[in-house]
Design a protein around this motif. Structure first.
Motif, PDB file in Angstrom:
ATOM      1  N   ASP A 220       0.810  -1.218   0.000  1.00  0.00           N
ATOM      2  CA  ASP A 220       0.000   0.000   0.000  1.00  0.00           C
ATOM      3  C   ASP A 220       0.844   1.269   0.000  1.00  0.00           C
ATOM      4  O   ASP A 220       0.312   2.378   0.163  1.00  0.00           O
ATOM      5  CB  ASP A 220      -0.921   0.010   1.228  1.00  0.00           C
ATOM      6  N   GLY A 221       2.140   1.112  -0.145  1.00  0.00           N
ATOM      7  CA  GLY A 221       3.013   2.269  -0.225  1.00  0.00           C
ATOM      8  C   GLY A 221       3.355   2.886   1.125  1.00  0.00           C
ATOM      9  O   GLY A 221       3.117   2.302   2.188  1.00  0.00           O
ATOM     10  N   VAL A 222       3.931   4.089   1.073  1.00  0.00           N
ATOM     11  CA  VAL A 222       4.275   4.867   2.261  1.00  0.00           C
ATOM     12  C   VAL A 222       3.379   6.099   2.282  1.00  0.00           C
ATOM     13  O   VAL A 222       3.391   6.907   1.347  1.00  0.00           O
ATOM     14  CB  VAL A 222       5.764   5.283   2.254  1.00  0.00           C
ATOM     15  N   ILE A 223       2.587   6.225   3.336  1.00  0.00           N
ATOM     16  CA  ILE A 223       1.617   7.321   3.445  1.00  0.00           C
ATOM     17  C   ILE A 223       2.187   8.383   4.376  1.00  0.00           C
ATOM     18  O   ILE A 223       2.574   8.093   5.508  1.00  0.00           O
ATOM     19  CB  ILE A 223       0.262   6.810   3.995  1.00  0.00           C
ATOM     20  N   THR A 224       2.261   9.608   3.894  1.00  0.00           N
ATOM     21  CA  THR A 224       2.773  10.710   4.713  1.00  0.00           C
ATOM     22  C   THR A 224       1.612  11.498   5.309  1.00  0.00           C
ATOM     23  O   THR A 224       0.639  11.821   4.610  1.00  0.00           O
ATOM     24  CB  THR A 224       3.671  11.642   3.890  1.00  0.00           C
ATOM     25  N   VAL A 225       1.713  11.790   6.607  1.00  0.00           N
ATOM     26  CA  VAL A 225       0.646  12.484   7.337  1.00  0.00           C
ATOM     27  C   VAL A 225       1.252  13.635   8.138  1.00  0.00           C
ATOM     28  O   VAL A 225       2.209  13.429   8.891  1.00  0.00           O
ATOM     29  CB  VAL A 225      -0.088  11.535   8.314  1.00  0.00           C
ATOM     30  N   VAL A 226       0.697  14.814   8.004  1.00  0.00           N
ATOM     31  CA  VAL A 226       1.122  15.949   8.826  1.00  0.00           C
ATOM     32  C   VAL A 226      -0.032  16.384   9.725  1.00  0.00           C
ATOM     33  O   VAL A 226      -1.172  16.481   9.285  1.00  0.00           O
ATOM     34  CB  VAL A 226       1.592  17.148   7.972  1.00  0.00           C
ATOM     35  N   ASP A 227       0.269  16.587  11.011  1.00  0.00           N
ATOM     36  CA  ASP A 227      -0.653  17.292  11.896  1.00  0.00           C
ATOM     37  C   ASP A 227      -0.175  18.737  11.927  1.00  0.00           C
ATOM     38  O   ASP A 227       0.811  19.066  12.583  1.00  0.00           O
ATOM     39  CB  ASP A 227      -0.638  16.685  13.302  1.00  0.00           C
ATOM     40  N   ASP A 228      -0.875  19.583  11.198  1.00  0.00           N
ATOM     41  CA  ASP A 228      -0.439  20.979  11.060  1.00  0.00           C
ATOM     42  C   ASP A 228      -1.316  21.922  11.870  1.00  0.00           C
ATOM     43  O   ASP A 228      -1.611  23.042  11.431  1.00  0.00           O
ATOM     44  CB  ASP A 228      -0.434  21.386   9.585  1.00  0.00           C
ATOM     45  N   SER A 229      -1.687  21.495  13.059  1.00  0.00           N
ATOM     46  CA  SER A 229      -2.611  22.284  13.868  1.00  0.00           C
ATOM     47  C   SER A 229      -2.089  23.687  14.167  1.00  0.00           C
ATOM     48  O   SER A 229      -2.858  24.656  14.188  1.00  0.00           O
ATOM     49  CB  SER A 229      -2.917  21.552  15.185  1.00  0.00           C
ATOM     50  N   HIS A 230      -0.794  23.825  14.400  1.00  0.00           N
ATOM     51  CA  HIS A 230      -0.234  25.135  14.710  1.00  0.00           C
ATOM     52  C   HIS A 230       0.209  25.895  13.453  1.00  0.00           C
ATOM     53  O   HIS A 230       0.607  27.063  13.545  1.00  0.00           O
ATOM     54  CB  HIS A 230       0.948  25.000  15.679  1.00  0.00           C
ATOM     55  N   GLY A 231       0.147  25.233  12.294  1.00  0.00           N
ATOM     56  CA  GLY A 231       0.558  25.896  11.066  1.00  0.00           C
ATOM     57  C   GLY A 231      -0.599  26.399  10.232  1.00  0.00           C
ATOM     58  O   GLY A 231      -0.559  27.504   9.682  1.00  0.00           O
TER      59      GLY A 231
END
Length: 410
Positions: A220-231
């Motif tokens: 299923d590949g490599v999934i990138t996730v960002v938590d950008d709550s402060h951005g």
């Protein structure tokens, strides 16, 4: 029956927290708001004090919470549909404002679809529940927010299916990727966009590029996730957050409406299939009432403002005041962590002095957050200042004058 025995045990646990230096101080209670006037920003009144305070500990970076258009939008939605949804989303608790906000935030972060939650915390937990399985391997930055750490625990990620890379260390990220068993179906690389205690940011362009090299190794590949709550809302040329600033979008964006947008709630944005999986599998979405229509209507209005000339002006002013404060710290010879984000840490590097400075600023009408051992390692004691768009040059200079006076006193 009584809780006397339980209370006795809990009292011992609370005493241990206090002894370890990990207990929270008493909560201050805001009882009044004084609007901005002339060359000064808003002030807040607290229960038990006759003083008015500046908040340099607020996540509301764009200072939209008291914006009349947000208040009007929330009021109008409430008068039409009431103060609560009356049910969870799949039992007719979905209103037009929920759908409208999901469409608006998906477009804002350049994703096909989004699903809103009561907070970014529950969004992170919901995402982990939706996409994690026995053959999912998670890799995260060592300074990731508690909600990401908790999400992995809630979704029962075993220790052998987890990797932690040193903060913003791309060579160590590669080490973690190399260590993943080929038996894994998918790999999730998750990280904060802005690290909330430091104000520095993830090099998302480098992370995405590195992960792309490993894409074909897993089903299923490599999934990138960002938590950008402060951005999100406060960072990047148009407020699109850390991905915009870094010039690369990860596969999934988690964020909040409760910081720069000044409202409440969180979201996950990604592919339509992923968002449907979240809707079907995320316990923190399925089994709880959604945001009120007032929250949704206000958040939609906040996004509209962000995409307007007024929003651009707020971002410009916020950046200018952040730069003014950072330059002021440099002028005073005080140590910080470089970066353009409005989270500005002052490295005090002494527990007693940090407590003393927090009290000193409070006595002079300034609210800040101090981080001391054991919350941070000895020698890393910090005061986190958070610049908001409501802060004026006079406000910034007043705080800098106080810092100058404090550190010049023997």
């Amino acid at each position: 029956m009584s809780t006397d025995k339980l209370d006795s045990s809990l009292e011992l646990e609370l005493a241990a927290l206090k002894e370890e230096g990990r207990s929270k101080s008493s909560e201050r209670i805001i009882q009044g708001y004084v609007p901005p006037e002339k060359d000064r920003g808003p002030r807040y009144q607290l229960v038990g004090s006759d003083q008015a305070y500046m908040r340099f500990n607020s996540n509301a970076y764009l200072s939209l919470s008291n914006h009349p258009e947000l208040i009007e939008a929330a009021d109008r939605a409430t008068r039409e549909f009431g103060v609560g949804p009356g049910a969870v989303r799949f039992i007719d608790g979905t209103f037009i404002h929920h759908v409208g906000l999901e469409e608006r935030i998906a477009g804002f972060v350049e994703k096909p679809a989004a699903k809103i939650f009561n907070s970014a915390y529950t969004a992170n937990c919901g995402l982990a529940l939706a996409i994690s399985g026995k053959n999912t391997h998670w890799i995260g930055d060592q300074l990731n927010h508690n909600s990401i750490i908790r999400a992995m625990r809630i979704s029962n990620v075993p220790s052998e299916n987890k990797g932690i890379f040193r903060h913003n260390d791309m060579a160590d990220l590669k080490r973690c990727l190399d260590a993943v068993s080929p038996d894994m179906d998918r790999v999730v690389v998750i990280f904060d966009g802005i690290f909330s205690m430091r104000g520095d940011f993830a090099p998302i362009n480098e992370i995405v590029e590195i992960c792309r090299e490993y894409e074909e190794k897993f089903r299923d590949g490599v999934i990138t996730v960002v938590d950008d709550s402060h951005g999100i809302g406060a960072f990047g040329k148009t407020g699109r957050g850390t991905p915009e600033y870094a010039g690369a979008w990860p596969d999934v964006v988690v964020g909040t409406f409760g910081k720069a947008f000044g409202v409440n709630g969180g979201f996950i944005a990604g592919s339509r299939t992923l968002i449907e999986a979240v809707r079907q599998k995320a316990d923190t979405y399925i089994y709880t009432n959604p945001l009120s229509v007032a929250d949704c209507a206000a958040a939609i209005k906040a996004l509209e403002i962000c995409d307007s000339p007024e929003g651009q002006a707020l971002l410009t002013h916020l950046a200018a005041q952040t730069k003014r404060f950072r330059k002021g710290l440099d002028r005073l010879g005080l140590e910080s962590i470089d970066g353009p984000h409005p989270v500005v840490p002052l490295m005090v590097r002494d527990t007693a002095k940090t407590h003393e400075l927090v009290s000193y600023l409070y006595d002079h009408g300034v609210l800040v957050v101090g981080l001391t051992f054991p919350v941070v390692p000895k020698g890393d004691e910090t005061i986190r200042f958070q610049i908001n768009a409501c802060h004026t040059p006079k406000d910034i200079d007043q705080v800098l004058d106080l810092l100058g006076a404090f550190f010049s006193t023997p």
